[in-house]
Design a protein around this motif. Structure first.
Motif, PDB file in Angstrom:
ATOM      1  N   LEU A 243       0.836  -1.213   0.000  1.00 34.06           N
ATOM      2  CA  LEU A 243       0.000   0.000   0.000  1.00 34.06           C
ATOM      3  C   LEU A 243       0.867   1.257   0.000  1.00 34.06           C
ATOM      4  O   LEU A 243       0.389   2.336  -0.367  1.00 34.06           O
ATOM      5  N   GLN A 244       2.085   1.133   0.400  1.00 38.92           N
ATOM      6  CA  GLN A 244       3.118   2.178   0.317  1.00 38.92           C
ATOM      7  C   GLN A 244       2.920   3.365   1.256  1.00 38.92           C
ATOM      8  O   GLN A 244       3.890   3.871   1.809  1.00 38.92           O
ATOM      9  N   HIS A 245       1.689   3.882   1.419  1.00 39.97           N
ATOM     10  CA  HIS A 245       1.468   4.990   2.352  1.00 39.97           C
ATOM     11  C   HIS A 245      -0.029   5.108   2.627  1.00 39.97           C
ATOM     12  O   HIS A 245      -0.819   4.339   2.050  1.00 39.97           O
ATOM     13  N   ILE A 246      -0.450   6.060   3.497  1.00 41.40           N
ATOM     14  CA  ILE A 246      -1.884   6.235   3.749  1.00 41.40           C
ATOM     15  C   ILE A 246      -2.315   7.699   3.654  1.00 41.40           C
ATOM     16  O   ILE A 246      -3.494   7.986   3.456  1.00 41.40           O
ATOM     17  N   SER A 247      -1.346   8.608   3.720  1.00 48.84           N
ATOM     18  CA  SER A 247      -1.721  10.018   3.607  1.00 48.84           C
ATOM     19  C   SER A 247      -2.157  10.289   2.167  1.00 48.84           C
ATOM     20  O   SER A 247      -1.414   9.999   1.217  1.00 48.84           O
ATOM     21  N   ARG A 255       1.223   8.902  -7.232  1.00 51.19           N
ATOM     22  CA  ARG A 255       0.411   8.490  -8.387  1.00 51.19           C
ATOM     23  C   ARG A 255      -0.096   7.066  -8.227  1.00 51.19           C
ATOM     24  O   ARG A 255      -0.068   6.253  -9.148  1.00 51.19           O
ATOM     25  N   ARG A 256      -0.633   6.801  -7.010  1.00 47.86           N
ATOM     26  CA  ARG A 256      -1.150   5.450  -6.725  1.00 47.86           C
ATOM     27  C   ARG A 256      -2.611   5.329  -7.123  1.00 47.86           C
ATOM     28  O   ARG A 256      -3.205   4.250  -7.029  1.00 47.86           O
ATOM     29  N   GLY A 257      -3.230   6.454  -7.506  1.00 50.45           N
ATOM     30  CA  GLY A 257      -4.624   6.376  -7.975  1.00 50.45           C
ATOM     31  C   GLY A 257      -5.611   6.013  -6.878  1.00 50.45           C
ATOM     32  O   GLY A 257      -6.688   5.476  -7.147  1.00 50.45           O
ATOM     33  N   THR A 258      -5.231   6.285  -5.618  1.00 50.39           N
ATOM     34  CA  THR A 258      -6.169   5.991  -4.531  1.00 50.39           C
ATOM     35  C   THR A 258      -6.038   7.024  -3.420  1.00 50.39           C
ATOM     36  O   THR A 258      -5.192   7.929  -3.504  1.00 50.39           O
ATOM     37  N   THR A 259      -6.884   6.906  -2.401  1.00 47.90           N
ATOM     38  CA  THR A 259      -6.897   7.853  -1.282  1.00 47.90           C
ATOM     39  C   THR A 259      -6.917   7.075   0.033  1.00 47.90           C
ATOM     40  O   THR A 259      -7.091   5.841   0.027  1.00 47.90           O
ATOM     41  N   LYS A 260      -6.835   7.777   1.144  1.00 47.08           N
ATOM     42  CA  LYS A 260      -6.923   7.132   2.461  1.00 47.08           C
ATOM     43  C   LYS A 260      -8.270   6.444   2.617  1.00 47.08           C
ATOM     44  O   LYS A 260      -8.348   5.267   3.018  1.00 47.08           O
ATOM     45  N   THR A 282       3.343  -3.455   2.479  1.00 40.89           N
ATOM     46  CA  THR A 282       4.675  -2.842   2.449  1.00 40.89           C
ATOM     47  C   THR A 282       4.490  -1.337   2.399  1.00 40.89           C
ATOM     48  O   THR A 282       3.602  -0.850   1.691  1.00 40.89           O
ATOM     49  N   LEU A 283       5.296  -0.603   3.152  1.00 41.61           N
ATOM     50  CA  LEU A 283       5.187   0.860   3.217  1.00 41.61           C
ATOM     51  C   LEU A 283       6.535   1.521   2.915  1.00 41.61           C
ATOM     52  O   LEU A 283       7.589   0.890   3.089  1.00 41.61           O
ATOM     53  N   ILE A 284       6.467   2.758   2.469  1.00 41.98           N
ATOM     54  CA  ILE A 284       7.672   3.555   2.201  1.00 41.98           C
ATOM     55  C   ILE A 284       7.689   4.752   3.146  1.00 41.98           C
ATOM     56  O   ILE A 284       6.676   5.446   3.284  1.00 41.98           O
ATOM     57  N   CYS A 285       8.826   4.982   3.799  1.00 45.47           N
ATOM     58  CA  CYS A 285       8.988   6.176   4.640  1.00 45.47           C
ATOM     59  C   CYS A 285       9.980   7.141   3.993  1.00 45.47           C
ATOM     60  O   CYS A 285      10.956   6.697   3.387  1.00 45.47           O
ATOM     61  N   GLU A 293       3.609  15.351   9.919  1.00 49.66           N
ATOM     62  CA  GLU A 293       2.174  15.083  10.070  1.00 49.66           C
ATOM     63  C   GLU A 293       1.780  13.857   9.231  1.00 49.66           C
ATOM     64  O   GLU A 293       1.057  12.977   9.689  1.00 49.66           O
ATOM     65  N   ASP A 294       2.262  13.832   7.966  1.00 47.40           N
ATOM     66  CA  ASP A 294       1.965  12.681   7.108  1.00 47.40           C
ATOM     67  C   ASP A 294       2.436  11.398   7.780  1.00 47.40           C
ATOM     68  O   ASP A 294       1.759  10.370   7.778  1.00 47.40           O
ATOM     69  N   PHE A 295       3.640  11.505   8.365  1.00 42.78           N
ATOM     70  CA  PHE A 295       4.222  10.312   8.986  1.00 42.78           C
ATOM     71  C   PHE A 295       3.430   9.891  10.226  1.00 42.78           C
ATOM     72  O   PHE A 295       3.131   8.707  10.413  1.00 42.78           O
ATOM     73  N   GLN A 296       3.026  10.885  11.036  1.00 44.54           N
ATOM     74  CA  GLN A 296       2.233  10.569  12.228  1.00 44.54           C
ATOM     75  C   GLN A 296       0.917   9.903  11.823  1.00 44.54           C
ATOM     76  O   GLN A 296       0.477   8.945  12.452  1.00 44.54           O
ATOM     77  N   GLU A 297       0.360  10.395  10.712  1.00 42.05           N
ATOM     78  CA  GLU A 297      -0.900   9.822  10.208  1.00 42.05           C
ATOM     79  C   GLU A 297      -0.673   8.348   9.870  1.00 42.05           C
ATOM     80  O   GLU A 297      -1.488   7.481  10.233  1.00 42.05           O
ATOM     81  N   MET A 298       0.472   8.042   9.238  1.00 41.71           N
ATOM     82  CA  MET A 298       0.743   6.650   8.865  1.00 41.71           C
ATOM     83  C   MET A 298       1.009   5.799  10.110  1.00 41.71           C
ATOM     84  O   MET A 298       0.540   4.657  10.210  1.00 41.71           O
TER      85      MET A 298
END
Ligand code: SF4
Length: 422
Positions: A243-247, A255-260, A282-285, A293-298
């Motif tokens: 999923l790589q990220h959630i923010s 350009r993952r074409g999706t949202t939280k 799998t996630l990317i930091c 903030e993005d990171f705290q959200e993840m």
């Protein structure tokens, strides 16, 4: 044959070795030989460095007269052939990822099309990777894979069935389905998502007892696959979906074409339609522009979602990818600190989830004996990346590749301990 990188490279090496054997060549994997073929990885910085170090090691061996020839193939060679030819000229020849016939020719062998599906397995016989497609049509900003593997190409269902039957005849019980994007399967060939159709055929193959799904993609996820996972006992209650990220702002830049919201809705559909399914992600930091903030959200999301299995990597700034135009503005030490924090949360989550398995009985596939233990996996665990079940080897013998029922009596973050029961 030397293999670096992912399971798709393992598969490709197995195909190369299968072809060489059919041409009467003597082949060994990860052992010394007279002629060395290095199947490289070119995905991210660390992997690229490991590939270069391996090439240099064998070129030195050649210069010392320990090996006769060194050939290089795979992703790094596909991506950087001109630079490699200039920087490390003492390699006999470099090949791209779609030049198997030319590589075989250089090795004095002919490409045999009729051998489709025949490989020299490098995994224990009882499990094998099945690559159902190659390449990728997705535009993910950070990813160099489409540059190295080209566009998405699905392998016809008939060929995959033929391959699965040969593997089953040869003793394979677990098929691990891989691709760059598993859920895109069929869109090129059948003009529709056909992963569910493929699964319905593969479950009919006698001898195959477990089918596992790796590298699913969130956007446009084919929900009919969940019904097949639910209804077909041979398909492991397991899915690997990077999923790589959630923010949402980071996902958009990626350009993952999706949202939280869409991601959480998808995960909820997994849990609703296939209760108890193990979810690996799998996630990317440290992606360009990732704020604290993005990171705290993840971090909060990882704690909430309680993934069964999770891997996390630092962002790697890769030339010729879309993200390369962005400023790589998150310092390396911050990237690494963020990965550590995510994995700390995941260790706790994994420990808690494993505690809930104590007292329960699971079907376990025995992979090997190691020290005082037989080591196996449940349907919720893929080889090399997930948890293992350790069974004391005292007064008991468990053949590799056999299924046994194991009652769990203890658990750590990433391992379960148990004893065989009827
Ligand atoms: S889906 Fe995205 S991350 Fe995965 S291989 Fe394709 S482009 Fe790369």
């Amino acid at each position: 044959m030397i293999t670096l990188g992912c399971s798709k490279n393992v598969y490709d090496s197995e195909v190369i070795m299968g072809q060489l054997i059919a041409n009467g060549k003597e082949v060994v994997h990860e052992e010394s030989g007279d002629i060395v073929v290095i199947n490289t990885c070119g995905f991210i910085e660390n992997a690229k460095q490991e590939s270069i170090d391996t090439i240099l090691r064998f070129v030195e061996a050649k210069e010392a007269g320990k090996v006769e020839k060194v050939f290089v193939t795979g992703c790094l060679s596909e991506r950087y052939k001109p630079e490699l030819q200039k920087e490390i000229p003492n390699v006999d020849q470099y090949f791209g990822t779609r030049e198997l016939p030319m590589l075989l020719k250089a090795l004095g062998a002919d490409y045999k099309h009729e051998l489709v599906g025949e490989r020299l397995l490098t995994t224990p016989r009882h499990y094998a990777y099945l690559k159902i497609a190659e390449g990728c049509d997705r535009p993910c900003s950070f990813c160099a894979i489409p540059l190295m593997r080209g566009n998405h190409r699905s392998t016809p269902i008939e060929e995959l069935l033929k391959e699965a039957k040969k593997l089953a005849k040869n003793g394979t019980k677990e098929l691990i389905l891989i691709a760059q994007d598993l859920t895109y399967y069929g869109l090129d060939l059948y003009k529709k998502r056909a992963l569910a159709d493929l699964l319905k055929e593969l479950v009919k193959v006698d001898g195959i007892e477990w089918i596992r799904l790796h590298y699913a993609f969130p956007t446009g996820f084919p929900q009919d696959v969940l019904e097949v996972i639910k209804s077909e006992p041979k398909i492991c209650n397991y899915i690997d979906i990077p999923l790589q990220h959630i923010s949402t702002s980071v996902l958009t830049s990626m350009r993952r074409g999706t949202t939280k919201e869409k991601t959480n809705a998808l995960l909820a559909s997994f849990r609703e339609k296939v209760p108890g399914m193990a979810i690996r992600t799998t996630l990317i930091c440290g992606y360009p522009g990732e704020t604290e903030e993005d990171f705290q959200e993840m971090k909060n999301w990882v704690a909430e979602q309680r993934f069964d299995r999770l891997g996390c990597f630092t962002y790697s700034h890769e030339e010729n990818t879309h993200a390369f135009h962005l400023e790589d503005n998150v310092p390396q030490e911050v990237k690494e600190r963020r990965v550590e924090e995510i994995m700390e949360i995941q260790s706790q989550v994994s420990w808690e989830l494993n505690q809930q398995k104590i007292g329960k009985v699971f079907k376990v596939l025995i992979d090997r004996k190691e020290g005082d233990f037989f080591v196996g996996r449940t349907e919720f665990d893929s080889p090399d990346v997930d948890n293992e079940v350790l069974i004391p080897a005292e007064n008991i013998y468990l053949p590799m590749g056999e299924f046994v029922n194991v009652k769990i009596n203890d658990a750590s973050e990433f391992d379960l301990f148990g004893e065989v029961v009827d």
